[in-house]
Write a protein that holds these residues in place. Structure first.
Motif, mmCIF file in Angstrom:
data_model
loop_
_atom_site.group_PDB
_atom_site.id
_atom_site.type_symbol
_atom_site.label_atom_id
_atom_site.label_comp_id
_atom_site.label_asym_id
_atom_site.label_seq_id
_atom_site.Cartn_x
_atom_site.Cartn_y
_atom_site.Cartn_z
ATOM 1 N N VAL A 54 51.644 -102.299 -27.644
ATOM 2 C CA VAL A 54 51.897 -103.541 -26.668
ATOM 3 C C VAL A 54 51.840 -102.762 -25.297
ATOM 4 O O VAL A 54 52.571 -101.913 -24.916
ATOM 5 N N ILE A 55 51.153 -103.422 -24.461
ATOM 6 C CA ILE A 55 51.000 -103.137 -22.896
ATOM 7 C C ILE A 55 51.557 -104.297 -22.019
ATOM 8 O O ILE A 55 51.029 -105.552 -22.363
ATOM 9 N N CYS A 56 52.676 -104.073 -21.737
ATOM 10 C CA CYS A 56 53.466 -105.236 -20.843
ATOM 11 C C CYS A 56 53.582 -104.993 -19.262
ATOM 12 O O CYS A 56 53.940 -103.832 -18.981
ATOM 13 N N HIS A 57 53.001 -105.836 -18.495
ATOM 14 C CA HIS A 57 53.340 -105.735 -17.122
ATOM 15 C C HIS A 57 54.361 -106.495 -16.745
ATOM 16 O O HIS A 57 54.582 -107.760 -16.812
ATOM 17 N N PHE A 58 55.304 -105.983 -15.839
ATOM 18 C CA PHE A 58 56.476 -106.246 -15.187
ATOM 19 C C PHE A 58 55.922 -106.612 -13.748
ATOM 20 O O PHE A 58 55.489 -105.757 -12.915
ATOM 21 N N TYR A 59 55.554 -108.054 -13.386
ATOM 22 C CA TYR A 59 55.035 -108.172 -12.208
ATOM 23 C C TYR A 59 56.252 -109.267 -11.089
ATOM 24 O O TYR A 59 57.286 -109.531 -11.883
ATOM 25 N N ILE B 78 53.529 -101.290 -15.457
ATOM 26 C CA ILE B 78 53.184 -101.417 -16.687
ATOM 27 C C ILE B 78 53.929 -100.431 -17.894
ATOM 28 O O ILE B 78 53.928 -99.369 -17.634
ATOM 29 N N VAL B 79 54.743 -101.170 -18.812
ATOM 30 C CA VAL B 79 55.268 -100.491 -19.713
ATOM 31 C C VAL B 79 54.662 -100.561 -21.268
ATOM 32 O O VAL B 79 54.036 -101.444 -21.663
ATOM 33 N N CYS B 80 54.507 -99.355 -21.781
ATOM 34 C CA CYS B 80 53.646 -98.952 -22.881
ATOM 35 C C CYS B 80 54.497 -98.846 -24.125
ATOM 36 O O CYS B 80 55.497 -97.866 -24.339
ATOM 37 N N ILE C 24 57.140 -95.789 -24.763
ATOM 38 C CA ILE C 24 56.835 -94.483 -24.789
ATOM 39 C C ILE C 24 56.346 -93.753 -23.206
ATOM 40 O O ILE C 24 56.400 -92.813 -23.314
ATOM 41 N N ASP C 25 55.968 -94.816 -22.581
ATOM 42 C CA ASP C 25 55.281 -94.442 -21.217
ATOM 43 C C ASP C 25 55.385 -95.507 -20.192
ATOM 44 O O ASP C 25 55.455 -96.596 -20.619
ATOM 45 N N LYS C 26 55.050 -95.131 -18.860
ATOM 46 C CA LYS C 26 55.012 -96.281 -17.876
ATOM 47 C C LYS C 26 53.883 -95.856 -16.806
ATOM 48 O O LYS C 26 53.618 -94.731 -16.668
#
Length: 282
Positions: free
Chosen positions: A143-148, A197-199, A206-208
């Motif tokens: 899942v690729i989540c964009h906090f905007y 972007i949170v991965c 696991i990463d940003k």
């Protein structure tokens, strides 16, 4: 008449004397007075030649027998070799069949996974709310989540690139969430800069990608916001979020197409001018 008879008698006596002398010579040479004629069936030389010919025939027969035996052995070896080759070909065919079946199973699994992912919302760049967050990030493998923030221009640029990547990468889910409306997860994930972007893999962050780090580093001064989509795709590949084989540099393809169109346009204009010049000369 008597003179002729005397002459014949003398010639006969001369020949007899000569024959007796030759016979004596043969005995003296140890030949036992036997005929040395090659053609005469009672001659020694004839018998020797006949014996030699008989031996030659026997040797030739033996040679032919050996040759036939060699041919039979060769045919047998060829049959054995062919049988071995057939076995090897069968083994090769069996191995190829196993590989083909494995590949078909892989393709079938990929197809089923793709259908399942689409059912989970993959292929769409969707906005979610805080109450949906946990369900969305835990129901898919990647899942690729964009906090905007709705007022930040760089968040809109990030939206643009994620929207381009989303339909081509069904292997990952693309979502975005308004950071102002998700304070709990902003605090939990320590979101301090937007865009971020949170991965997630299997529900674990696991990463940003914070801001444009790793994206605008090589861009010229004043054009830091103009990085191509391929930069983000490659960065997500490096983080294990996208499959490399699905990455396509569409910007480069479009640029190449535009360049070719421009070359064709210039060539057409050049040819048109040349035709006009020819008409003027006429």
């Amino acid at each position: 008449m008597s003179e002729i008879q005397d002459a014949v008698a003398q010639e006969t006596n001369r020949r007899l004397e000569k024959a007796v002398g030759e016979l004596g010579d043969k005995y003296a040479q140890g030949k036992g007075g036997m005929d040395t004629s090659v053609d005469g069936p009672t001659g020694t030389a004839y018998k020797q030649k006949a014996a030699e010919m008989n031996q030659s025939r026997k040797a030739l027969k033996k040679l032919k027998e050996q040759e036939e035996a060699h041919k039979e052995a060769l045919v047998k070896d060829q049959k054995v070799e062919k049988a071995i080759k057939n076995d090897e070909e069968f083994e090769d065919d069996a191995e190829l069949e196993r590989l083909r079946e494995a590949r078909l199973r892989q393709l079938q699994n990929q197809k089923e996974e793709k259908i399942e992912n689409i059912g989970k919302g993959h292929g769409q760049y969707r906005e979610i709310v805080q109450d949906e967050f946990l369900k969305e990030v835990t129901s898919s493998n990647k899942v690729i989540c964009h906090f905007y923030h709705r007022d930040f221009q760089r968040c809109k640029i990030t939206d643009h690139h994620l929207s381009k990547l989303c339909p081509k990468h069904i292997e990952a889910k693309f979502i975005k969430i308004d950071a102002e409306k998700a304070p709990f997860f902003v605090e939990k994930l320590k979101i301090r800069t937007m865009p971020t972007i949170v991965c997630f893999i299997d529900g674990i962050a696991i990463d940003k990608i914070v801001g444009f780090e790793g994206l605008a580093d090589t861009m010229p001064e004043g054009k830091e916001d103009e990085w191509p989509t391929i930069y983000l795709a490659q960065l997500l590949v490096n983080k294990g979020m996208l499959d490399k084989e699905n990455v396509v540099d569409e910007d480069a393809i479009l640029e190449n197409q535009q360049r070719k169109l421009e070359e064709m346009r210039l060539a057409y204009m050049k040819n048109s001018v040349a035709m006009l010049d020819d008409l003027d000369e006429d």
